[in-house]
Design a protein around this motif. Structure first.
Motif, mmCIF file in Angstrom:
data_model
loop_
_atom_site.group_PDB
_atom_site.id
_atom_site.type_symbol
_atom_site.label_atom_id
_atom_site.label_comp_id
_atom_site.label_asym_id
_atom_site.label_seq_id
_atom_site.Cartn_x
_atom_site.Cartn_y
_atom_site.Cartn_z
ATOM 1 N N GLY A 82 -7.393 -3.804 4.451
ATOM 2 C CA GLY A 82 -7.085 -4.739 3.365
ATOM 3 C C GLY A 82 -7.458 -6.159 3.757
ATOM 4 O O GLY A 82 -8.129 -6.375 4.768
ATOM 5 N N TYR A 112 -1.961 -0.308 8.123
ATOM 6 C CA TYR A 112 -2.640 -1.208 7.197
ATOM 7 C C TYR A 112 -3.233 -2.328 8.046
ATOM 8 O O TYR A 112 -2.513 -3.030 8.753
ATOM 9 N N SER A 151 -8.427 -0.864 0.757
ATOM 10 C CA SER A 151 -7.286 -1.077 -0.132
ATOM 11 C C SER A 151 -7.677 -0.970 -1.599
ATOM 12 O O SER A 151 -8.648 -1.577 -2.028
ATOM 13 N N GLU A 187 0.830 -1.211 0.000
ATOM 14 C CA GLU A 187 0.000 0.000 0.000
ATOM 15 C C GLU A 187 0.860 1.255 0.000
ATOM 16 O O GLU A 187 0.534 2.246 -0.655
#
Ligand SMILES: [Zn+2]
Length: 386
Positions: free
Chosen positions: A324, A211, A359, A197
């Motif tokens: 994500g 994340y 994401s 990312e």
């Protein structure tokens, strides 16, 4: 003149700085690199010549002139070699072959029925060998393999503990390097995802990023000041085991009320769906057809995601949180209750200039990040060879 250790080190650092400047900013001239790095023009010219010899930098036709002779433009040679990025999940193995700049050249995936090491290793090796066979001819060939795994990994590429695979102390890096004689980088899948990312997804130009990978459990990759934060031994980010219910459900980790029991696939209420087992794509299918039970499940999971995020936001004060992993594909049903919970509970100053998003790399963030780690490992080694 005798070159001292210090001089060699300075040269190594300067060469690496120039290489990564060219890699990040396409279309630079030598003069512009000199301005950007603060290195004098002669040093830049000498080191660029070495990088051209190494086939890591290519020269293209003249660029725009600001008066006088038109400068020659330099490019990073992403096709100097290839890398393989792989993600090992509980039910699935996925991999990509990419160039040194993360551009995907080929993909592979297979479902995993069994998790004993021998079976998984055989499957991994078959997939890696197939991707190596597909690699185009490049000066360096396949230069690295990066693997994201659902568990704790130490600095030697040993998977210390992956409860969802029932793996303990698996020397995965060593096992793969023995088979392929290519450097292997093993990392936790959330760290790999964060790296993906940061370099290719929503995180470009972001310095403080969390994340959060939600799937069969929850793990987080923590980027502080542009760098992956791994803690003293490399085990940071086990946010799935952050307690959100003091006397909640007992967890396999030995604690109770852990976040992932309420906000990952572990929270799916199979009984209410009258199903023996299902995966996130199945539940998304139900929700998409307007099934109220599936929608309610996602909404509850979203609210619990928001509770854990509030704790992380108050602790880390990030600029950006990216959700994500497989659950991120259920954004439509998770997001309203999740955002509502964060808005209601997070400290007011922490909410300023905070973005929570899903994401853009979808469930591919971890393998893209793992591949890119392997590429960076290779490029780092190039500078060590100076
Ligand atoms: Zn736990």
């Amino acid at each position: 003149m005798k070159v001292t250790g210090d001089q060699a080190l300075v040269k190594k650092i300067n060469k690496s700085l120039i290489l990564h400047t060219i890699r990040k900013h396409p279309e630079l001239s030598r003069a512009r690199i000199s301005e950007m790095t603060g290195l004098n023009k002669a040093t830049v010219s000498n080191l660029v010549a070495e990088l051209q010899e190494d086939q890591l930098v290519l020269e293209a036709g003249p660029g725009e002139s600001s008066g006088g002779r038109k400068p020659l433009i330099l490019h990073f040679n992403a096709m100097a070699g290839c890398v393989i990025g792989m993600e090992l999940r509980v039910k699935q193995l996925t991999a990509i072959l990419c160039d040194l700049n993360g551009n995907v050249l080929s993909e592979a995936d297979s479902l995993l029925q069994r998790h004993d090491l021998d079976d998984v290793l055989t499957e991994m090796k078959t997939m890696i060998a197939a991707l190596i066979a597909k690699a185009p001819s490049t000066p360096y060939g396949v230069v690295g393999i990066g693997v994201g795994v659902p568990g704790m990994v130490d600095e030697n590429g040993v998977v210390l503990f992956a409860p969802n695979l029932a793996w303990e102390k698996v020397h995965l890096r060593e096992l793969l390097e023995e088979s392929f004689s290519i450097p292997v980088v093993i990392d936790n899948e959330a760290n790999s995802g964060a790296f993906g990312e940061l370099n290719f997804g929503r995180g470009e130009d972001v310095r403080h990023l969390l994340y959060v990978s939600a799937g069969s459990g929850i793990g987080s990759g923590i980027i502080i000041a542009g760098e992956l934060y791994k803690g003293s031994r490399g085990y940071a980010g086990e946010t799935g085991h952050m307690c959100i219910e003091a006397e909640g459900i007992p967890c396999s980790c030995g604690s109770r009320g852990c976040w992932e029991l309420y906000a990952s696939e572990k929270a799916y209420d199979l009984a209410s769906m009258e199903l023996p087992a299902y995966r996130t794509p199945d539940l998304i299918g139900f929700a998409a057809r307007g099934d109220a039970t599936a929608e309610r499940q996602f909404s509850e999971i979203g609210a619990y995601l928001g509770i854990g995020l509030t704790n992380l936001i108050n602790s880390f004060n990030p600029e950006l949180i990216v959700i994500g992993g497989p659950l991120s594909e259920a954004r439509e049903w998770l997001e309203p209750s999740m955002q509502q919970m964060v808005a209601k509970r997070t400290l007011p100053y922490h909410k300023q200039q905070l973005e929570i998003s899903f994401s853009t790399l979808g469930s591919r963030a971890a393998m893209i990040g793992a591949g890119f780690s392997a590429a960076m490992h290779f490029l780092g080694h190039t500078r060590v060879m100076v």
